[in-house]
Design an enzyme around this catalytic site. Structure first.
Site, mmCIF file in Angstrom:
data_model
loop_
_atom_site.group_PDB
_atom_site.id
_atom_site.type_symbol
_atom_site.label_atom_id
_atom_site.label_comp_id
_atom_site.label_asym_id
_atom_site.label_seq_id
_atom_site.Cartn_x
_atom_site.Cartn_y
_atom_site.Cartn_z
ATOM 1 N N ARG A 193 -9.323 -29.728 39.013
ATOM 2 C CA ARG A 193 -9.940 -31.062 39.034
ATOM 3 C C ARG A 193 -11.363 -30.989 39.559
ATOM 4 O O ARG A 193 -12.275 -31.583 39.013
ATOM 5 C CB ARG A 193 -9.107 -32.003 39.895
ATOM 6 C CG ARG A 193 -8.131 -32.822 39.071
ATOM 7 C CD ARG A 193 -7.674 -33.994 39.834
ATOM 8 N NE ARG A 193 -7.110 -33.536 41.108
ATOM 9 C CZ ARG A 193 -6.164 -34.163 41.771
ATOM 10 N NH1 ARG A 193 -5.687 -35.285 41.310
ATOM 11 N NH2 ARG A 193 -5.702 -33.714 42.913
ATOM 12 N N ARG A 253 5.012 -23.345 41.207
ATOM 13 C CA ARG A 253 6.325 -23.966 41.302
ATOM 14 C C ARG A 253 6.926 -23.984 39.902
ATOM 15 O O ARG A 253 6.231 -24.170 38.899
ATOM 16 C CB ARG A 253 6.227 -25.405 41.823
ATOM 17 C CG ARG A 253 6.063 -25.521 43.323
ATOM 18 C CD ARG A 253 7.315 -25.051 44.070
ATOM 19 N NE ARG A 253 7.204 -25.194 45.514
ATOM 20 C CZ ARG A 253 6.875 -24.206 46.353
ATOM 21 N NH1 ARG A 253 6.615 -22.989 45.897
ATOM 22 N NH2 ARG A 253 6.834 -24.426 47.654
ATOM 23 N N GLU A 282 15.751 -23.591 40.994
ATOM 24 C CA GLU A 282 16.101 -22.435 41.835
ATOM 25 C C GLU A 282 17.377 -22.716 42.633
ATOM 26 O O GLU A 282 17.552 -23.840 43.090
ATOM 27 C CB GLU A 282 14.947 -22.143 42.820
ATOM 28 C CG GLU A 282 13.715 -21.671 42.101
ATOM 29 C CD GLU A 282 12.559 -21.327 43.035
ATOM 30 O OE1 GLU A 282 12.769 -21.245 44.267
ATOM 31 O OE2 GLU A 282 11.452 -21.124 42.519
ATOM 32 N N HIS A 300 11.281 -15.663 43.882
ATOM 33 C CA HIS A 300 10.428 -16.468 44.781
ATOM 34 C C HIS A 300 9.989 -15.638 45.999
ATOM 35 O O HIS A 300 10.296 -15.982 47.146
ATOM 36 C CB HIS A 300 11.155 -17.745 45.214
ATOM 37 C CG HIS A 300 10.205 -18.837 45.650
ATOM 38 N ND1 HIS A 300 10.449 -20.177 45.466
ATOM 39 C CD2 HIS A 300 8.998 -18.774 46.279
ATOM 40 C CE1 HIS A 300 9.456 -20.890 45.967
ATOM 41 N NE2 HIS A 300 8.551 -20.051 46.470
HETATM 42 C C1 DGY Z 1 5.366 -21.896 49.824
HETATM 43 O O1 DGY Z 1 4.883 -21.687 50.923
HETATM 44 O O2 DGY Z 1 5.097 -22.898 49.167
HETATM 45 C C2 DGY Z 1 6.341 -20.899 49.320
HETATM 46 O O3 DGY Z 1 6.518 -21.016 47.962
HETATM 47 C C3 DGY Z 1 7.669 -21.072 50.032
HETATM 48 O O4 DGY Z 1 7.972 -22.422 50.077
#
Ligand code: DGY
Length: 334
Positions: A193, A253, A282, A300
């Site tokens: 942005r 994410r 997840e 993750h």
């Molecule tokens: C973060 O810090 O966002 C990692 O993905 C763990 O939540």
């Protein structure tokens, strides 16, 4: 809390504030918190279900939460809630209803900065792994199927000198740009942005539209937060825009990507491959991805170094302590 919960404090008292940690934190962080609070830890170290989280919020002054806790508006609006603060162990906070927290007067903190390098390192790992077919090669070798070197086997894609497109030029995006430009001589495009003048000046990064980035980059890396605007930003249409020779890397994410659309695009070879560290649901991973050779799947691990996790824990502890002492918290999200 389950029967598995343990108290970390050596001296439990009714006058000290009570903190519940929904998962095990690095031992030094749990011990630091226990110096001034009664700390109850979910010793089972498995994600707590909604009922357990509601009970936790009703029985502590501050909750130490993680990405595996879904904290919704009703839980925050619960008249029996006692917790006035959530110290999140992590930078991303899409698992907490932040608008509801604001409305209900619950403070939320996160851990920005300390996981930047670890996460950028992992994004670079995924770029290299998917381009160089590292997972596939290792599986082949472990299966005893390696016939020895040959000029044409397991040929991958050159990372050095390729074009990297970064979506989300915050701290982690910029740290990845630095690695890519200075370490691998990559040309860096980004979409964000706001402009990142520092990265433009120091690294030659170029701001482009999302469309241009998708159509031009050899590697598309997602480094944006998850929110209403970025939900399924990479859907079937976006995947069609990418070059058939391109790779998608996600350390942000899971829900930024339509996982079903990605599985299909990878299956039919619409893009060359992907490297994923995060998933839409997840710990479930879309079944269509699990059988494909052209996707690297990590669980993750972005911030997962011992030093980084301890730094995250220390930051969360400092925020919780500040709240309990009535001081301003250093890393407020709300
Ligand atoms: C973060 O810090 O966002 C990692 O993905 C763990 O939540």
């Amino acid at each position: 809390m389950s029967n598995d919960s343990i108290t970390v404090s050596t001296t439990v008292s009714i006058t000290r504030p009570r903190v519940i940690l929904t998962r095990r934190w690095p031992a030094a962080c749990e011990a630091a918190l226990a110096q001034t609070c009664d700390v109850l830890v979910n010793a089972a170290d498995e994600p707590m279900d909604r009922d357990a989280l509601v009970r936790a919020l009703r029985s502590c002054d501050a909750l130490g939460a993680t990405v595996t806790d879904r904290i919704d508006g009703d839980m925050l609006a619960d008249p029996a809630r006692r917790a006035g603060m959530i110290g999140n162990f992590g930078v991303g906070f899409n698992h907490i209803d932040i608008d509801a927290a604001r409305r209900c007067g619950v403070l939320v903190s996160n851990t920005p900065g300390v996981l930047t390098d670890a996460t950028a390192d992992l994004a670079m790992t995924l770029i290299l792994m998917c381009a160089r077919r590292a997972g596939e090669g290792e599986r082949l070798l472990r299966a005893g199927a390696w016939q020895g070197w040959s000029p044409t086997s397991l040929l991958g894609t050159q990372v050095s000198g390729a074009t990297l497109g970064i979506i989300g030029m915050g701290r982690i995006g910029e740290a990845l740009a630095r690695r890519a430009a200075l370490g691998f001589g990559m040309r860096v495009l980004y979409h964000n942005r706001s402009r990142a003048p520092q990265a433009e000046l120091a690294l030659g990064a170029t701001w482009v539209s999302l469309k241009t980035l998708l159509e031009t980059a050899d590697f598309v890396s997602l480094n944006c937060p998850s929110n209403a605007e970025t939900h399924h930003l990479i859907d079937a249409e976006a995947l069609v825009r990418m070059r058939p020779s391109a790779f998608l890397v996600n350390t942000a994410r899971g829900d930024v990507v339509d996982e079903a659309a990605l599985a299909e695009a990878l299956r039919v070879g619409r893009i060359a491959g992907a490297g994923l560290d995060v998933y839409e649901h997840e710990p479930e991973v879309h079944s269509g991805l699990l059988s494909l050779e052209n996707v690297v799947l990590l669980p993750h691990q972005g911030s997962g170094t011992a030093a980084t996790r301890e730094a995250m824990g220390n930051m969360a502890v400092a925020n919780i302590r500040a709240f309990l002492d009535g001081r301003p918290i250093e890393n407020p999200v709300v």
